[in-house]
Design a protein around this motif. Sequence first.
Motif, PDB file in Angstrom:
ATOM      1  N   GLU A 196       7.507  -4.510   7.939  1.00 21.03           N
ATOM      2  CA  GLU A 196       7.002  -3.185   7.575  1.00 21.03           C
ATOM      3  C   GLU A 196       5.763  -3.329   6.701  1.00 21.03           C
ATOM      4  O   GLU A 196       5.803  -3.979   5.656  1.00 21.03           O
ATOM      5  CB  GLU A 196       8.080  -2.393   6.837  1.00 21.03           C
ATOM      6  CG  GLU A 196       9.283  -2.084   7.698  1.00 21.03           C
ATOM      7  CD  GLU A 196      10.308  -1.243   6.968  1.00 21.03           C
ATOM      8  OE1 GLU A 196      11.216  -0.739   7.649  1.00 21.03           O
ATOM      9  OE2 GLU A 196      10.205  -1.107   5.743  1.00 21.03           O
ATOM     10  N   LYS A 197       4.680  -2.717   7.124  1.00 22.28           N
ATOM     11  CA  LYS A 197       3.452  -2.837   6.346  1.00 22.28           C
ATOM     12  C   LYS A 197       2.608  -1.578   6.504  1.00 22.28           C
ATOM     13  O   LYS A 197       2.781  -0.793   7.437  1.00 22.28           O
ATOM     14  CB  LYS A 197       2.648  -4.061   6.770  1.00 22.28           C
ATOM     15  CG  LYS A 197       2.132  -4.024   8.204  1.00 22.28           C
ATOM     16  CD  LYS A 197       1.368  -5.301   8.528  1.00 22.28           C
ATOM     17  CE  LYS A 197       0.849  -5.273   9.958  1.00 22.28           C
ATOM     18  NZ  LYS A 197       0.099  -6.503  10.286  1.00 22.28           N
ATOM     19  N   LEU A 198       1.701  -1.405   5.569  1.00 20.76           N
ATOM     20  CA  LEU A 198       0.731  -0.319   5.678  1.00 20.76           C
ATOM     21  C   LEU A 198      -0.619  -0.828   5.207  1.00 20.76           C
ATOM     22  O   LEU A 198      -0.715  -1.814   4.484  1.00 20.76           O
ATOM     23  CB  LEU A 198       1.163   0.915   4.882  1.00 20.76           C
ATOM     24  CG  LEU A 198       1.266   0.876   3.351  1.00 20.76           C
ATOM     25  CD1 LEU A 198      -0.108   0.989   2.690  1.00 20.76           C
ATOM     26  CD2 LEU A 198       2.125   2.049   2.876  1.00 20.76           C
ATOM     27  N   MET A 199      -1.665  -0.144   5.643  1.00 21.50           N
ATOM     28  CA  MET A 199      -3.010  -0.419   5.161  1.00 21.50           C
ATOM     29  C   MET A 199      -3.528   0.841   4.488  1.00 21.50           C
ATOM     30  O   MET A 199      -3.281   1.954   4.964  1.00 21.50           O
ATOM     31  CB  MET A 199      -3.937  -0.802   6.318  1.00 21.50           C
ATOM     32  CG  MET A 199      -3.656  -2.160   6.909  1.00 21.50           C
ATOM     33  SD  MET A 199      -4.742  -2.553   8.306  1.00 21.50           S
ATOM     34  CE  MET A 199      -6.334  -2.579   7.498  1.00 21.50           C
ATOM     35  N   LEU A 200      -4.195   0.694   3.368  1.00 26.78           N
ATOM     36  CA  LEU A 200      -4.748   1.858   2.690  1.00 26.78           C
ATOM     37  C   LEU A 200      -6.002   1.485   1.922  1.00 26.78           C
ATOM     38  O   LEU A 200      -6.218   0.320   1.599  1.00 26.78           O
ATOM     39  CB  LEU A 200      -3.716   2.487   1.751  1.00 26.78           C
ATOM     40  CG  LEU A 200      -3.325   1.756   0.464  1.00 26.78           C
ATOM     41  CD1 LEU A 200      -2.685   2.739  -0.505  1.00 26.78           C
ATOM     42  CD2 LEU A 200      -2.329   0.646   0.756  1.00 26.78           C
ATOM     43  N   ARG A 201      -6.814   2.490   1.638  1.00 25.21           N
ATOM     44  CA  ARG A 201      -8.018   2.298   0.842  1.00 25.21           C
ATOM     45  C   ARG A 201      -7.652   2.438  -0.625  1.00 25.21           C
ATOM     46  O   ARG A 201      -7.004   3.409  -1.031  1.00 25.21           O
ATOM     47  CB  ARG A 201      -9.087   3.334   1.210  1.00 25.21           C
ATOM     48  CG  ARG A 201      -9.725   3.092   2.565  1.00 25.21           C
ATOM     49  CD  ARG A 201     -11.065   3.819   2.675  1.00 25.21           C
ATOM     50  NE  ARG A 201     -10.906   5.256   2.566  1.00 25.21           N
ATOM     51  CZ  ARG A 201     -10.845   6.086   3.595  1.00 25.21           C
ATOM     52  NH1 ARG A 201     -10.924   5.611   4.819  1.00 25.21           N
ATOM     53  NH2 ARG A 201     -10.705   7.380   3.424  1.00 25.21           N
ATOM     54  N   LEU A 202      -8.098   1.490  -1.418  1.00 22.28           N
ATOM     55  CA  LEU A 202      -7.737   1.498  -2.833  1.00 22.28           C
ATOM     56  C   LEU A 202      -8.375   2.679  -3.564  1.00 22.28           C
ATOM     57  O   LEU A 202      -7.770   3.237  -4.475  1.00 22.28           O
ATOM     58  CB  LEU A 202      -8.173   0.182  -3.489  1.00 22.28           C
ATOM     59  CG  LEU A 202      -7.886   0.032  -4.980  1.00 22.28           C
ATOM     60  CD1 LEU A 202      -6.395   0.127  -5.268  1.00 22.28           C
ATOM     61  CD2 LEU A 202      -8.426  -1.291  -5.499  1.00 22.28           C
ATOM     62  N   ASN A 203      -9.568   3.060  -3.162  1.00 23.34           N
ATOM     63  CA  ASN A 203     -10.273   4.080  -3.951  1.00 23.34           C
ATOM     64  C   ASN A 203      -9.622   5.458  -3.879  1.00 23.34           C
ATOM     65  O   ASN A 203      -9.724   6.257  -4.812  1.00 23.34           O
ATOM     66  CB  ASN A 203     -11.742   4.177  -3.523  1.00 23.34           C
ATOM     67  CG  ASN A 203     -11.924   4.596  -2.072  1.00 23.34           C
ATOM     68  OD1 ASN A 203     -10.985   4.527  -1.289  1.00 23.34           O
ATOM     69  ND2 ASN A 203     -13.117   5.011  -1.708  1.00 23.34           N
ATOM     70  N   ASP A 204      -8.924   5.770  -2.758  1.00 23.42           N
ATOM     71  CA  ASP A 204      -8.305   7.095  -2.681  1.00 23.42           C
ATOM     72  C   ASP A 204      -6.885   7.067  -2.101  1.00 23.42           C
ATOM     73  O   ASP A 204      -6.314   8.111  -1.806  1.00 23.42           O
ATOM     74  CB  ASP A 204      -9.181   8.046  -1.858  1.00 23.42           C
ATOM     75  CG  ASP A 204      -9.471   7.495  -0.458  1.00 23.42           C
ATOM     76  OD1 ASP A 204      -8.884   6.464  -0.092  1.00 23.42           O
ATOM     77  OD2 ASP A 204     -10.279   8.115   0.248  1.00 23.42           O
ATOM     78  N   TYR A 205      -6.332   5.878  -1.921  1.00 22.83           N
ATOM     79  CA  TYR A 205      -4.973   5.703  -1.407  1.00 22.83           C
ATOM     80  C   TYR A 205      -4.778   6.316  -0.022  1.00 22.83           C
ATOM     81  O   TYR A 205      -3.677   6.731   0.344  1.00 22.83           O
ATOM     82  CB  TYR A 205      -3.932   6.282  -2.382  1.00 22.83           C
ATOM     83  CG  TYR A 205      -4.134   5.836  -3.801  1.00 22.83           C
ATOM     84  CD1 TYR A 205      -4.557   6.735  -4.764  1.00 22.83           C
ATOM     85  CD2 TYR A 205      -3.931   4.509  -4.177  1.00 22.83           C
ATOM     86  CE1 TYR A 205      -4.769   6.342  -6.078  1.00 22.83           C
ATOM     87  CE2 TYR A 205      -4.157   4.102  -5.485  1.00 22.83           C
ATOM     88  CZ  TYR A 205      -4.572   5.016  -6.426  1.00 22.83           C
ATOM     89  OH  TYR A 205      -4.791   4.632  -7.718  1.00 22.83           O
TER      90      TYR A 205
END
Length: 241
Positions: A196-205
């Motif tokens: 189970e994994k996700l990818m996200l942008r740190l600056n705005d989640y």
Amino acid sequence: MLNEIIDQNNITTYTLAKKAGIPYSTLSDIVSGKTDIQDVSATVLYKLSQGLGVSMEALYLGNSEQRTYYISNTGRMVTVYADRMEFTYQGPRNLVGFRNIRSMKNNVLYIDSYFRDENGRIYVEEDYIDLMDVMTGHEELLTYPYDIILGIPGESKTSYLIDNSLMVSDGMAITLSDNGTKDTILEVVNLKRNKEKLMLRLNDYALLYSNMSKNMEKRAIESVKRNHALIAEEAMERKHA
């Protein structure tokens, strides 16, 4: 040398290739001598060392006396794995996990560790572990040349994630990911399942992709949000390293 270690581990070439995550043909060429162990890539050497529980140096130099020990934790409960033995002790009450091993001298391990403060925030501080105290009664294990790495024996993917993570928090490894933009993109992986994994942008989640459950997504984002400053600092250091 490699054949000897495979025999000692009572494992077939096919099983080792699958366990280490390398092509069977690649391993077959190494075992047969068609490819010299000193000519393989660092990635293959690393995966083999993890699959066999020996150091990369031992494989590369053909030194079977070099041993690999492991250290991991569940909360404050710390376990050292050495030669199929487990040594467990209670670490500090606010211990979250281990970031990286700085150095080792006279069987004392100096290790950067994650701790949680009274407000729930995670910070990093150097700690030390005296392996002579941990392995009381079996000090002879420390007379051999040995490496010690973060992780659990036989869980090469978990060890790899931990070794390459920006931080480990809430049972998840938070790593840098590259999607071809200038944004800081994170990949958060559930260490318990390695799936189970996700990818996200740190600056705005902002979620870019996820195969986590909604509950796990929430936990992952909360963990990143809580440790935003520490993650951003580490990511910046790595990008400029």
